[in-house]
Motif scaffolding. Sequence first.
Motif, PDB file in Angstrom:
ATOM      1  N   MET A   1       0.844  -1.192   0.000  1.00  0.00           N
ATOM      2  CA  MET A   1       0.000   0.000   0.000  1.00  0.00           C
ATOM      3  C   MET A   1       0.879   1.242   0.000  1.00  0.00           C
ATOM      4  O   MET A   1       1.879   1.302   0.701  1.00  0.00           O
ATOM      5  CB  MET A   1      -0.909   0.002   1.236  1.00  0.00           C
ATOM      6  N   SER A   2       0.505   2.239  -0.814  1.00  0.00           N
ATOM      7  CA  SER A   2       1.272   3.471  -0.847  1.00  0.00           C
ATOM      8  C   SER A   2       1.113   4.218   0.465  1.00  0.00           C
ATOM      9  O   SER A   2       0.125   4.057   1.190  1.00  0.00           O
ATOM     10  CB  SER A   2       0.810   4.356  -2.011  1.00  0.00           C
ATOM     11  N   ARG A   3       2.088   5.054   0.766  1.00  0.00           N
ATOM     12  CA  ARG A   3       2.111   5.747   2.053  1.00  0.00           C
ATOM     13  C   ARG A   3       1.274   7.014   2.008  1.00  0.00           C
ATOM     14  O   ARG A   3       1.446   7.870   1.124  1.00  0.00           O
ATOM     15  CB  ARG A   3       3.548   6.091   2.424  1.00  0.00           C
ATOM     16  N   SER A   4       0.391   7.161   2.964  1.00  0.00           N
ATOM     17  CA  SER A   4      -0.358   8.410   3.109  1.00  0.00           C
ATOM     18  C   SER A   4       0.566   9.500   3.654  1.00  0.00           C
ATOM     19  O   SER A   4       1.553   9.221   4.328  1.00  0.00           O
ATOM     20  CB  SER A   4      -1.523   8.219   4.075  1.00  0.00           C
ATOM     21  N   ARG A   5       0.210  10.744   3.360  1.00  0.00           N
ATOM     22  CA  ARG A   5       0.946  11.887   3.905  1.00  0.00           C
ATOM     23  C   ARG A   5       0.002  12.743   4.742  1.00  0.00           C
ATOM     24  O   ARG A   5      -1.220  12.656   4.620  1.00  0.00           O
ATOM     25  CB  ARG A   5       1.559  12.722   2.777  1.00  0.00           C
ATOM     26  N   PRO A 157      -7.233  12.420  -5.652  1.00  0.00           N
ATOM     27  CA  PRO A 157      -6.831  12.041  -4.294  1.00  0.00           C
ATOM     28  C   PRO A 157      -7.876  12.434  -3.259  1.00  0.00           C
ATOM     29  O   PRO A 157      -8.659  13.370  -3.454  1.00  0.00           O
ATOM     30  CB  PRO A 157      -5.527  12.808  -4.083  1.00  0.00           C
ATOM     31  N   GLY A 176      -6.490   3.694   2.495  1.00  0.00           N
ATOM     32  CA  GLY A 176      -5.795   3.866   1.226  1.00  0.00           C
ATOM     33  C   GLY A 176      -5.788   5.302   0.743  1.00  0.00           C
ATOM     34  O   GLY A 176      -5.320   5.591  -0.367  1.00  0.00           O
ATOM     35  N   GLU A 178      -4.762   9.069   0.046  1.00  0.00           N
ATOM     36  CA  GLU A 178      -3.455   9.674  -0.196  1.00  0.00           C
ATOM     37  C   GLU A 178      -3.008  10.565   0.954  1.00  0.00           C
ATOM     38  O   GLU A 178      -1.807  10.740   1.184  1.00  0.00           O
ATOM     39  CB  GLU A 178      -3.496  10.497  -1.489  1.00  0.00           C
ATOM     40  N   ASP A 205       4.348   5.488   8.329  1.00  0.00           N
ATOM     41  CA  ASP A 205       5.361   4.557   7.823  1.00  0.00           C
ATOM     42  C   ASP A 205       4.939   3.117   8.089  1.00  0.00           C
ATOM     43  O   ASP A 205       5.031   2.244   7.210  1.00  0.00           O
ATOM     44  CB  ASP A 205       6.714   4.822   8.496  1.00  0.00           C
ATOM     45  N   ALA A 208       2.134   1.712   5.955  1.00  0.00           N
ATOM     46  CA  ALA A 208       2.476   1.458   4.566  1.00  0.00           C
ATOM     47  C   ALA A 208       3.372   0.258   4.359  1.00  0.00           C
ATOM     48  O   ALA A 208       3.645  -0.134   3.222  1.00  0.00           O
ATOM     49  CB  ALA A 208       3.140   2.698   3.970  1.00  0.00           C
ATOM     50  N   THR A 209       3.843  -0.354   5.452  1.00  0.00           N
ATOM     51  CA  THR A 209       4.719  -1.519   5.331  1.00  0.00           C
ATOM     52  C   THR A 209       3.911  -2.795   5.391  1.00  0.00           C
ATOM     53  O   THR A 209       2.863  -2.855   6.036  1.00  0.00           O
ATOM     54  CB  THR A 209       5.775  -1.532   6.459  1.00  0.00           C
TER      55      THR A 209
END
Length: 216
Positions: A1-5, A157, A176, A178, A205, A208-209
């Motif tokens: 999964m992409s990392r949210s900011r 997004p 999920g 953004e 972090d 997203a792992t």
Amino acid sequence: MSRSRLFLITPRSIDLEPFAAELDEALAAGDVASLLVAVETTSEAALQRIAERLVPIAQARGVAAMVRGDSRAAARAKADGLHVDTGIAGITDAVEKFQPKSFVGAGGIKTRDDAMAAGEAGADYLLFGMIDLPEAPEPHRKSIDLGHWWASVFEPPCVVLAGADIESVTDAAGTGAEFVAVRDAVWAHPEGAAAAIRRANLLLDAAATPNGEEDA
């Protein structure tokens, strides 16, 4: 999964100069993608003064700055965008007037139909969560459900508002989305805003792992 900011929202009320210093310290503490200036005031002049003070602080840290609901204050502060949560007509009008020079974000979304209408109007992002309401420790279930649905289906997004407990960033990121919006979780954190930003980034972090474990 992409990392949210992180999508940081200002408190509802501030003491401008002490808050400006606190904001700069918080933004220096870790990754923040965006700042939404959403201070509640009945005075357009006061909001403009606030925006003109805070927007440059964010931009100097590489953080995109938006102003909620006041295009004049956003323009005079040289903000990166305008956040509109007054309905689809306001979103449509802002998109026509300000894109592509400025971002237009959509809030106040309560249903899937609202979300699709905002997306079709051309909003640059959608925020799920009512920022005018008092924050519970956990994200609102509807915000989580809408964020998960939108992020899994649509390209623009989205932002999901976390709860007042900084640990709830994990639940918001699990959609999920953004971006994860934080407000009281940062400004009311017992160890201060900078500590909250550091903790939030560790949680993002980990989310997203594959194994969901935080780095040592």
